[in-house]
Design an enzyme around this catalytic site. Structure first.
Site, PDB file in Angstrom:
ATOM      1  N   ARG A 126      28.066  44.407  34.831  1.00 53.13           N
ATOM      2  CA  ARG A 126      27.788  44.910  33.473  1.00 53.13           C
ATOM      3  C   ARG A 126      29.018  44.789  32.583  1.00 53.13           C
ATOM      4  O   ARG A 126      28.929  44.360  31.430  1.00 53.13           O
ATOM      5  CB  ARG A 126      27.325  46.359  33.541  1.00 53.13           C
ATOM      6  CG  ARG A 126      25.959  46.505  34.160  1.00 53.13           C
ATOM      7  CD  ARG A 126      25.566  47.952  34.300  1.00 53.13           C
ATOM      8  NE  ARG A 126      24.270  48.075  34.969  1.00 53.13           N
ATOM      9  CZ  ARG A 126      23.876  49.139  35.627  1.00 53.13           C
ATOM     10  NH1 ARG A 126      24.661  50.211  35.703  1.00 53.13           N
ATOM     11  NH2 ARG A 126      22.697  49.156  36.204  1.00 53.13           N
ATOM     12  N   ALA A 138      35.723  41.222  47.204  1.00 53.74           N
ATOM     13  CA  ALA A 138      36.103  42.392  47.999  1.00 53.74           C
ATOM     14  C   ALA A 138      34.864  43.012  48.638  1.00 53.74           C
ATOM     15  O   ALA A 138      34.855  43.331  49.830  1.00 53.74           O
ATOM     16  CB  ALA A 138      36.831  43.414  47.132  1.00 53.74           C
ATOM     17  N   ARG A 153      45.281  43.214  48.226  1.00 58.90           N
ATOM     18  CA  ARG A 153      44.395  43.389  49.384  1.00 58.90           C
ATOM     19  C   ARG A 153      45.130  43.223  50.708  1.00 58.90           C
ATOM     20  O   ARG A 153      44.636  43.677  51.741  1.00 58.90           O
ATOM     21  CB  ARG A 153      43.235  42.397  49.311  1.00 58.90           C
ATOM     22  CG  ARG A 153      43.606  40.993  49.726  1.00 58.90           C
ATOM     23  CD  ARG A 153      42.530  39.974  49.404  1.00 58.90           C
ATOM     24  NE  ARG A 153      42.695  38.722  50.094  1.00 58.90           N
ATOM     25  CZ  ARG A 153      43.630  37.820  49.848  1.00 58.90           C
ATOM     26  NH1 ARG A 153      44.534  38.042  48.909  1.00 58.90           N
ATOM     27  NH2 ARG A 153      43.692  36.700  50.533  1.00 58.90           N
TER      28      ARG A 153
END
Length: 153
Positions: free
Chosen positions: A34, A55, A107
């Site tokens: 969105r 992810a 990450r």
């Protein structure tokens, strides 16, 4: 039946927590779609969207492996140890997800930590199964030796 539930209650709780975490990751992808106007079924868009998408996809890819070794380690090694490892793994996955959402480099630390915990669960599963399949004639002396090491150590 009550005894069986107690033997797996911690594993079930960690599993439910993991399912809720997976739902949270999916919701983050919906939110990113969105925010960055990326309509399904597209999987590409701005880098910020792609990092969130990757992810979530990576966490989803590893979730079945995690569940399998969580339950095998919990049933054949020790429920409490497996559940604790499970919580560590899920915490690492949460940090991985949010680190990746910020930058690809973000990450790496949680990814490596989570991988070590996952391999630990694999090792505990293998040890538990190996011990389960040992003949009784070998289990008793091995248990005595381990008990002696714990008491003397």
């Amino acid at each position: 039946m009550h005894g069986v539930r107690e033997e797996v209650a911690m594993l079930a709780a960690v599993t439910l927590f993991g399912v809720l975490l997976q739902a949270y990751f999916s919701w983050q992808v919906i939110t990113a779609r969105r925010r960055f106007r990326v309509a399904p079924p597209a999987t590409t868009g701005p880098p910020e969207f792609e990092r969130v998408f990757r992810a979530q996809a990576n966490c989803t890819e590893y979730f079945p492996l995690f569940l399998a070794v969580l339950w095998v380690a919990g049933i054949f090694f020790h429920q409490g140890v497996a559940a604790a490892c499970g919580l560590l793994y899920l915490g690492a996955r949460y940090r991985y997800f949010h680190g990746y959402a910020v930058s690809a480099q973000g990450r790496l630390g949680p990814l490596y930590f989570g991988a070590r915990v996952l391999w630990l669960l694999v090792a505990l599963s293998a040890l538990g199964l190996a011990f389960h399949f040992l003949p009784a004639s070998l289990k008793t002396p091995l248990l005595r030796r381990l008990q002696w090491l714990v008491v003397m150590g």
